[in-house]
Design a protein around this motif. Structure first.
Motif, PDB file in Angstrom:
ATOM      1  N   ASN A 156       8.243  -0.540  10.902  1.00 42.57           N
ATOM      2  CA  ASN A 156       7.282  -0.457   9.911  1.00 42.57           C
ATOM      3  C   ASN A 156       7.813  -0.500   8.624  1.00 42.57           C
ATOM      4  O   ASN A 156       8.357   0.535   7.861  1.00 42.57           O
ATOM      5  CB  ASN A 156       6.683   1.189  10.099  1.00 42.57           C
ATOM      6  CG  ASN A 156       5.535   1.453   9.293  1.00 42.57           C
ATOM      7  OD1 ASN A 156       5.250   0.540   8.358  1.00 42.57           O
ATOM      8  ND2 ASN A 156       4.937   2.405   9.492  1.00 42.57           N
ATOM      9  N   LEU A 157       7.897  -1.726   7.928  1.00 44.15           N
ATOM     10  CA  LEU A 157       8.462  -2.015   6.556  1.00 44.15           C
ATOM     11  C   LEU A 157       7.539  -1.141   5.410  1.00 44.15           C
ATOM     12  O   LEU A 157       8.113  -0.725   4.579  1.00 44.15           O
ATOM     13  CB  LEU A 157       8.448  -3.420   6.396  1.00 44.15           C
ATOM     14  CG  LEU A 157       9.706  -4.162   7.193  1.00 44.15           C
ATOM     15  CD1 LEU A 157       9.894  -5.672   6.759  1.00 44.15           C
ATOM     16  CD2 LEU A 157      11.024  -3.578   6.918  1.00 44.15           C
ATOM     17  N   GLU A 168      15.966  -2.027   3.281  1.00 42.80           N
ATOM     18  CA  GLU A 168      15.338  -1.729   4.731  1.00 42.80           C
ATOM     19  C   GLU A 168      15.559  -2.880   5.515  1.00 42.80           C
ATOM     20  O   GLU A 168      15.796  -2.598   6.768  1.00 42.80           O
ATOM     21  CB  GLU A 168      13.853  -1.387   4.637  1.00 42.80           C
ATOM     22  CG  GLU A 168      13.203  -0.979   5.901  1.00 42.80           C
ATOM     23  CD  GLU A 168      13.655   0.626   6.371  1.00 42.80           C
ATOM     24  OE1 GLU A 168      13.632   0.945   7.711  1.00 42.80           O
ATOM     25  OE2 GLU A 168      14.321   1.302   5.551  1.00 42.80           O
ATOM     26  N   VAL A 169      15.179  -4.073   4.999  1.00 44.74           N
ATOM     27  CA  VAL A 169      15.290  -5.124   5.926  1.00 44.74           C
ATOM     28  C   VAL A 169      16.746  -5.481   6.180  1.00 44.74           C
ATOM     29  O   VAL A 169      17.306  -6.006   7.209  1.00 44.74           O
ATOM     30  CB  VAL A 169      14.717  -6.614   5.210  1.00 44.74           C
ATOM     31  CG1 VAL A 169      15.016  -7.808   5.846  1.00 44.74           C
ATOM     32  CG2 VAL A 169      13.111  -6.373   5.155  1.00 44.74           C
ATOM     33  N   GLU A 203       1.743  -5.239   0.182  1.00 39.77           N
ATOM     34  CA  GLU A 203       1.656  -4.837   1.385  1.00 39.77           C
ATOM     35  C   GLU A 203       1.273  -5.622   2.518  1.00 39.77           C
ATOM     36  O   GLU A 203       2.145  -5.724   3.572  1.00 39.77           O
ATOM     37  CB  GLU A 203       0.733  -3.810   1.418  1.00 39.77           C
ATOM     38  CG  GLU A 203       1.395  -2.381   0.902  1.00 39.77           C
ATOM     39  CD  GLU A 203       0.286  -1.201   1.453  1.00 39.77           C
ATOM     40  OE1 GLU A 203       0.902  -0.017   1.418  1.00 39.77           O
ATOM     41  OE2 GLU A 203      -0.969  -1.471   1.595  1.00 39.77           O
ATOM     42  N   ASP A 204       0.551  -6.732   2.263  1.00 43.37           N
ATOM     43  CA  ASP A 204       0.175  -7.735   3.216  1.00 43.37           C
ATOM     44  C   ASP A 204       1.136  -8.584   3.518  1.00 43.37           C
ATOM     45  O   ASP A 204       1.370  -8.874   4.679  1.00 43.37           O
ATOM     46  CB  ASP A 204      -1.025  -8.190   2.824  1.00 43.37           C
ATOM     47  CG  ASP A 204      -2.388  -7.568   2.721  1.00 43.37           C
ATOM     48  OD1 ASP A 204      -2.551  -6.572   3.387  1.00 43.37           O
ATOM     49  OD2 ASP A 204      -3.390  -8.037   2.075  1.00 43.37           O
ATOM     50  N   ASP A 205       1.905  -9.163   2.409  1.00 44.04           N
ATOM     51  CA  ASP A 205       2.886  -9.916   2.545  1.00 44.04           C
ATOM     52  C   ASP A 205       4.322  -9.194   3.372  1.00 44.04           C
ATOM     53  O   ASP A 205       4.644  -9.948   4.296  1.00 44.04           O
ATOM     54  CB  ASP A 205       3.646 -10.559   1.260  1.00 44.04           C
ATOM     55  CG  ASP A 205       2.855 -11.704   0.762  1.00 44.04           C
ATOM     56  OD1 ASP A 205       1.695 -11.942   1.421  1.00 44.04           O
ATOM     57  OD2 ASP A 205       3.239 -12.480  -0.247  1.00 44.04           O
ATOM     58  N   ILE A 206       4.319  -8.038   2.945  1.00 40.62           N
ATOM     59  CA  ILE A 206       5.417  -7.167   3.864  1.00 40.62           C
ATOM     60  C   ILE A 206       5.191  -6.906   5.572  1.00 40.62           C
ATOM     61  O   ILE A 206       5.830  -7.083   6.147  1.00 40.62           O
ATOM     62  CB  ILE A 206       5.522  -5.885   3.236  1.00 40.62           C
ATOM     63  CG1 ILE A 206       6.192  -5.902   1.831  1.00 40.62           C
ATOM     64  CG2 ILE A 206       6.677  -5.065   3.909  1.00 40.62           C
ATOM     65  CD1 ILE A 206       7.300  -6.593   1.545  1.00 40.62           C
ATOM     66  N   ALA A 207       3.904  -6.885   5.495  1.00 38.71           N
ATOM     67  CA  ALA A 207       3.423  -6.818   6.790  1.00 38.71           C
ATOM     68  C   ALA A 207       3.613  -7.846   7.778  1.00 38.71           C
ATOM     69  O   ALA A 207       3.902  -7.747   9.038  1.00 38.71           O
ATOM     70  CB  ALA A 207       1.926  -6.106   6.881  1.00 38.71           C
ATOM     71  N   LYS A 208       3.401  -9.177   7.245  1.00 34.32           N
ATOM     72  CA  LYS A 208       3.640 -10.433   7.984  1.00 34.32           C
ATOM     73  C   LYS A 208       5.042 -10.506   8.095  1.00 34.32           C
ATOM     74  O   LYS A 208       5.508 -11.017   9.112  1.00 34.32           O
ATOM     75  CB  LYS A 208       3.050 -11.578   6.955  1.00 34.32           C
ATOM     76  CG  LYS A 208       1.492 -11.517   6.881  1.00 34.32           C
ATOM     77  CD  LYS A 208       1.093 -12.599   5.805  1.00 34.32           C
ATOM     78  CE  LYS A 208      -0.379 -12.524   5.564  1.00 34.32           C
ATOM     79  NZ  LYS A 208      -0.726 -13.714   4.379  1.00 34.32           N
ATOM     80  N   LEU A 209       6.100 -10.202   7.191  1.00 36.87           N
ATOM     81  CA  LEU A 209       7.436 -10.225   7.318  1.00 36.87           C
ATOM     82  C   LEU A 209       7.674  -9.182   8.576  1.00 36.87           C
ATOM     83  O   LEU A 209       8.548  -9.704   9.395  1.00 36.87           O
ATOM     84  CB  LEU A 209       8.188  -9.975   6.198  1.00 36.87           C
ATOM     85  CG  LEU A 209       9.657 -10.078   6.191  1.00 36.87           C
ATOM     86  CD1 LEU A 209      10.224 -11.404   6.517  1.00 36.87           C
ATOM     87  CD2 LEU A 209      10.369  -9.418   4.933  1.00 36.87           C
TER      88      LEU A 209
END
Length: 350
Positions: free
Chosen positions: A199-200, A247-248, A182-188
Motif C-alpha cells: 500500500n504505497l 517507500e519504493v 494518488e492514482d499514479d501511485i496506485a498504478k505503480l
C-alpha cells in the motif's frame, strides 16, 4: 462592504442550512461586523429568492448611503454555484459558463486577446432572461442561445463587484491534483505487487499525518483551506513526494526510477500551483507587475497540465478565467484573497 452567502449540510439531522451575512470591510481598519440570516433549506434558486427577497431594498438603499462623505461599495461573495443563482445563470456547466462575460466553453481555449466575447452587465442579464422567456419559451434546452440567463436576478449589484471564490478554486484544484498523484501511485503499486498487499498510498497518508493535515471524512475526502495552504509549502511538497520514493526504494528498488519519475512530475506540478496560490491568496493591493506574474504562472500551470498530464487545458482555463477577469482584481480594489468567503465561515457555527 461585502454581502454574501454559503450553505452547509448538517448530516446528523439531515438539514441543509443557508446562511447570509453582511460584512464591513474598512480599508484601514481590519475589524468587521457581520450579521446573518440562517435558513434551514437547500440553496435552490427558489429558496434563495424567497429567503433573500427581504434584503433587496436594504442592499439597494446601502448603495446610495454616505458616511462622513464616504460612500458604501457592495461586493458580493459566495461559492460559484451560489453566485450563478443570484444572477440567474444556469451555472458552471452551461455553454456560457462565466459570470463576468459571455465567453463560451469553446472560446475559453483560445488566447484571451483573440476572443470576441463581451462582458456581462445587469442590463445584459435582464435582456437575456427576457429573451429566454419570450423567444426561448423558458425551455432549458434553449438556455445556451440566451447566454444561459435562465432566471431573474436576485440582487442587482454590478457584476464588476462580485468576488471570485478563490478559496473554492484552491480546494477543487488541489484535490484534483492530489487525486491524480494518488492514482499514479496506485498504478505503480499494482505493477510492483499484483497481489495487493503493498500500500504505497498509505505512505502519503502517513506524511499528511506528520504535517497535521487531515482529509475530510465526507465531501470526496477533500481538504480544508488551511490544510491546502500547508500542503503547498515547498518543504511539505518535497515531503509528500519523497515519502513515496523512499517507500519504493525500501520494498522494491528496481522500481525506484519509475517512482522518482512520477514523484518529480507531481512535485513540479504542485510547486507551479503553489506559485499561483500565493499570487492570488494575498490580502494586499496587487500591482501591475504582480498581476502579470500571476497570469504568467497560470499560463505555465495550464501548459504543464495539458502536456504532461493529458488534462484538457479548458478545465483549468474555465476556473482561472474567473480570477483573471475579475474587474476588482484588475482595478486594484483589493486582492482576491480579501474578497472571498473570509468571515462567512463563522456563520456556519450558528
Amino acid at each position: 462592504m461585502k454581502y454574501g452567502s454559503n450553505s452547509v449540510g448538517i448530516r446528523v439531522v439531515e438539514v441543509s442550512k443557508l446562511c447570509f451575512s453582511l460584512e464591513m470591510y474598512p480599508i484601514l481598519m481590519p475589524n468587521r461586523t457581520q450579521w446573518c440570516l440562517s435558513f434551514e433549506s437547500g440553496d435552490s434558486f427558489q429558496n434563495l429568492s424567497t429567503a433573500l427577497d427581504r434584503f433587496r431594498e436594504q442592499l439597494h438603499e446601502l448603495k446610495a448611503l454616505t458616511w462622513k462623505e464616504k460612500t458604501f461599495r457592495l461586493f458580493g461573495f459566495g461559492d460559484y454555484e451560489y453566485l450563478c443563482k443570484i444572477y440567474g445563470l444556469s451555472g458552471a456547466g452551461g455553454r456560457h459558463f462565466c459570470l463576468w462575460c459571455h465567453v463560451t466553453q469553446e472560446e475559453s481555449q483560445i488566447p484571451r486577446h483573440l476572443r470576441t466575447s463581451q462582458p456581462r452587465s445587469i442590463d445584459s442579464l435582464i435582456k437575456d432572461h427576457a429573451d429566454f422567456l419570450a423567444e426561448g419559451q423558458g425551455k432549458l434546452k434553449n438556455a445556451k442561445e440566451y447566454n444561459n440567463a435562465i432566471n431573474n436576478i436576485i440582487f442587482e449589484i454590478p457584476i464588476s463587484q462580485v468576488c471570485v471564490p478563490s478559496l473554492h478554486l484552491d480546494l477543487g484544484i488541489f484535490l484534483r491534483f492530489y487525486n491524480m498523484f494518488e492514482d499514479d501511485i496506485a498504478k505503480l503499486q499494482k505493477k510492483i505487487d499484483p497481489s495487493g498487499t503493498l500500500n504505497l498510498v498509505q505512505s502519503l497518508d502517513k506524511t499528511l499525518q506528520r504535517m497535521n493535515v487531515k482529509r475530510q471524512a465526507y465531501h470526496g475526502k477533500s481538504f480544508v483551506g488551511n490544510h491546502v495552504h500547508k500542503c503547498l509549502q515547498d518543504g511539505n511538497i518535497d515531503m509528500l513526494t519523497n515519502a513515496v520514493i523512499e517507500e519504493v526504494k525500501a520494498v522494491s528498488p528496481e522500481y525506484q526510477d519509475e517512482a522518482t519519475t512520477i514523484c518529480t512530475k507531481f512535485n513540479k506540478l504542485l510547486k507551479m500551483f503553489a506559485k499561483c496560490h500565493a499570487g492570488y491568496s494575498k490580502c494586499d493591493y496587487m500591482e501591475a507587475e504582480e498581476i502579470k506574474e500571476l497570469e504568467t504562472n497560470i499560463d505555465c500551470l495550464m501548459a504543464s497540465t495539458e502536456s504532461n498530464f493529458q488534462m484538457p487545458k479548458c478545465l483549468l482555463k474555465c476556473t482561472y478565467w474567473r480570477i483573471t477577469q475579475f474587474p476588482g482584481y484588475r482595478n486594484g480594489v483589493l486582492a482576491v484573497g480579501s474578497m472571498g468567503n473570509r468571515g462567512e465561515n463563522m456563520c456556519m457555527l450558528i
